[in-house]
Design a protein around this motif. Structure first.
Motif, mmCIF file in Angstrom:
data_model
loop_
_atom_site.group_PDB
_atom_site.id
_atom_site.type_symbol
_atom_site.label_atom_id
_atom_site.label_comp_id
_atom_site.label_asym_id
_atom_site.label_seq_id
_atom_site.Cartn_x
_atom_site.Cartn_y
_atom_site.Cartn_z
ATOM 1 N N UNK A 1 0.839 -1.212 0.000
ATOM 2 C CA UNK A 1 0.000 0.000 0.000
ATOM 3 C C UNK A 1 0.871 1.259 0.000
ATOM 4 N N UNK A 2 1.916 1.236 0.841
ATOM 5 C CA UNK A 2 2.765 2.421 0.989
ATOM 6 C C UNK A 2 3.563 2.698 -0.283
ATOM 7 N N UNK A 3 3.873 1.644 -1.029
ATOM 8 C CA UNK A 3 4.648 1.804 -2.262
ATOM 9 C C UNK A 3 3.806 2.370 -3.399
ATOM 10 N N UNK A 4 2.502 2.115 -3.320
ATOM 11 C CA UNK A 4 1.615 2.383 -4.464
ATOM 12 C C UNK A 4 1.718 3.781 -5.056
ATOM 13 N N UNK A 5 1.748 4.787 -4.173
ATOM 14 C CA UNK A 5 1.706 6.159 -4.684
ATOM 15 C C UNK A 5 3.019 6.662 -5.272
ATOM 16 N N UNK A 6 4.123 6.003 -4.956
ATOM 17 C CA UNK A 6 5.437 6.559 -5.309
ATOM 18 C C UNK A 6 5.679 6.688 -6.820
ATOM 19 N N UNK A 7 5.408 5.635 -7.606
ATOM 20 C CA UNK A 7 5.687 5.793 -9.043
ATOM 21 C C UNK A 7 4.915 6.957 -9.666
ATOM 22 N N UNK A 8 3.673 7.156 -9.246
ATOM 23 C CA UNK A 8 2.879 8.258 -9.793
ATOM 24 C C UNK A 8 3.488 9.607 -9.405
ATOM 25 N N UNK A 9 3.899 9.722 -8.139
ATOM 26 C CA UNK A 9 4.491 10.975 -7.658
ATOM 27 C C UNK A 9 5.806 11.245 -8.391
ATOM 28 N N UNK A 10 6.614 10.190 -8.511
ATOM 29 C CA UNK A 10 7.895 10.329 -9.211
ATOM 30 C C UNK A 10 7.664 10.738 -10.666
ATOM 31 N N UNK A 11 6.658 10.119 -11.290
ATOM 32 C CA UNK A 11 6.337 10.433 -12.679
ATOM 33 C C UNK A 11 5.853 11.878 -12.829
ATOM 34 N N UNK A 12 5.060 12.323 -11.852
ATOM 35 C CA UNK A 12 4.533 13.693 -11.868
ATOM 36 C C UNK A 12 5.684 14.698 -11.785
ATOM 37 N N UNK A 13 6.597 14.471 -10.842
ATOM 38 C CA UNK A 13 7.739 15.379 -10.689
ATOM 39 C C UNK A 13 8.637 15.339 -11.932
ATOM 40 N N UNK A 14 8.845 14.133 -12.476
ATOM 41 C CA UNK A 14 9.689 14.009 -13.677
ATOM 42 C C UNK A 14 9.058 14.773 -14.836
ATOM 43 N N UNK A 15 7.719 14.706 -14.942
ATOM 44 C CA UNK A 15 7.051 15.396 -16.060
ATOM 45 C C UNK A 15 7.187 16.922 -15.908
ATOM 46 N N UNK A 16 7.169 17.387 -14.655
ATOM 47 C CA UNK A 16 7.350 18.826 -14.432
ATOM 48 C C UNK A 16 8.779 19.256 -14.789
#
Lengths: 209, 209
Positions: A126-141
Motif C-alpha cells: 500500500x505504501x509503495x503504491x503512490x510513489x511511481x505516480x508521484x515520481x512520474x509527476x515530478x519528472x514530467x514537471x
C-alpha cells in the motif's frame, strides 16, 4: 443513498480518530477500543464499520493519502495565471513538508504507517503504491522545465524526481526532530531547487535561510 | 578492572538484544523481560545493569551511534593513499545507507528511536546531538573540495551538507520500503554527488543505476 454517505462519513471520522492516536503512539500501540472512544462510538459500532483492524488501517491510509493529494491539488489550483513547472513543483514539495500543525500530524501518521510497512508486506505494498505516480509527476514537471529552458537539458529528470522525493522525506524527519525549523527546511528545499532550475520562471516565495 | 570490562561488555550485549527486538517491534513495544530473555539473563540481572528502561534506551542509542561512527571511520581508513574529500564524503554517505543486513537493522533501530524522539524530549535531545557534528564534517569536506577546485566556489557548503544528510535519510526510507534497491539508492546518491563535484578526484565506484 444518504445512508451510504453517512457510512463513508463515519468511516472517515473513525480514520481521523485513528490518526489522532497513531500520531502519538504509533499504529502498534493503537487499540480498537481507544479509536472507538476517540470517535465517540462503542467498540461494537466501530466493528460495524470495519470488520478488522487491518481493514481500518488500510482505509485510513488511503484516506490520508487522498487528503494529502487534495491539499497539493488545491495549492496548485490557487496559483495565479498559468503556473510554470517550477511553481507547481515547488508548491507540491512545500505541501509535503510539515510546515503547520495539520501536516505535522499527517506526517506523524505516515511515519507510523512507514514503521508498520517495513515489517508488514500488505502495508508495504500500500505504501509503495503512490510513489511511481508521484515520481512520474515530478519528472514530467522537470521535463516541462527543460522544454522551456528552465532546467538544463542534460539533467536526468527521473533521477532528480526520486531525489526530490527522498529529500523532502529526509527534511521532514529533521523538522519533526526539531533539528530544522519549518522555515529552514523550506529554505533548504528552495536552495536545492535553485540548483535544478537555472532560471526559475518565478521568484521563490520562501523566507530567508 | 576486569569486572568493569565485564560490566561494560554485558551492557553492550543487552543493548544488542534490545536492538534485535526494537528493529521489528519498535521501542514502545519492547518490554524489559523480552530484552532480558533475548540476552539470556533474568529480569533481575538486567536491572542490575540498568536501573530503568530509559537508562537502557539511552545507553543503547549511544552505543549504536558509536558503532555507526566506527564503521564510517574504518571505511575511510581503508581508502588507499591520501583520500580526496570526494572519496571520504562518498564513503561516509554510502555507509549510512542500508546496503547490507547489518546496517539495515541499525537503520530500523534508529527509526524506532526517531519515533520515540518525536514525542519524548529526552530522546529528542539525544537524537539531535550528533547532527551538528555530522553537518560540520560534511561541510568541511565540501570546503576542502572547493579548495582543490572540485566543488564550485559559489556553493553554500553548509546548506549542501544538510541536504546530503536529509537526502541519505530519505533514500534510506525508500530502501527499507523496497521502493529502491540498495544499488538504485547508491546510484541516486552518486548522481547527486556528481552534480556537487564538478571534477571528482576519483571515479565513483558505484554500480549502474
Amino acid at each position: 443513498m444518504p445512508k451510504q454517505v453517512d457510512h463513508e462519513a463515519r468511516r472517515r471520522k473513525i480514520a481521523e480518530a485513528l490518526w489522532q492516536i497513531a500520531s502519538t503512539r504509533g499504529l502498534e500501540g493503537t487499540r480498537l477500543r481507544d479509536v472507538a472512544a476517540a470517535a465517540n462510538i462503542s467498540l461494537g459500532q466501530l466493528q460495524h464499520y470495519f470488520t478488522s483492524k487491518d481493514e481500518m488501517l488500510t482505509f485510513a491510509l488511503g484516506h490520508i493519502e487522498e487528503l494529502a493529494e487534495q491539499r497539493i491539488r488545491q495549492r496548485i489550483a490557487a496559483l495565479p495565471g498559468e503556473p510554470a513547472p517550477y511553481d507547481v513543483l515547488r508548491e507540491s514539495l512545500a505541501e509535503m513538508l510539515p510546515l503547520d500543525e495539520k501536516s505535522r500530524t499527517g506526517n506523524l501518521v505516515q511515519i507510523a504507517y512507514f514503521v508498520r510497512a517495513v515489517h508488514d508486506e500488505e502495508t508495504r505494498k500500500k505504501a509503495q503504491e503512490g510513489i511511481p505516480a508521484l515520481r512520474g509527476f515530478f519528472a514530467s514537471l522537470l521535463r516541462a522545465g527543460q522544454e522551456r529552458g528552465d532546467v538544463a537539458d542534460g539533467r536526468d529528470v527521473e533521477a532528480e524526481a526520486m531525489l526530490l522525493i527522498g529529500l523532502v522525506d529526509g527534511l521532514t524527519s529533521y523538522v519533526l526532530l526539531d533539528v530544522l525549523t519549518p522555515d529552514a527546511a523550506l529554505a533548504l528545499l528552495d536552495h536545492h531547487l535553485s540548483g535544478l532550475f537555472s532560471s526559475p520562471s518565478a521568484p521563490a516565495t520562501s523566507s530567508a535561510p
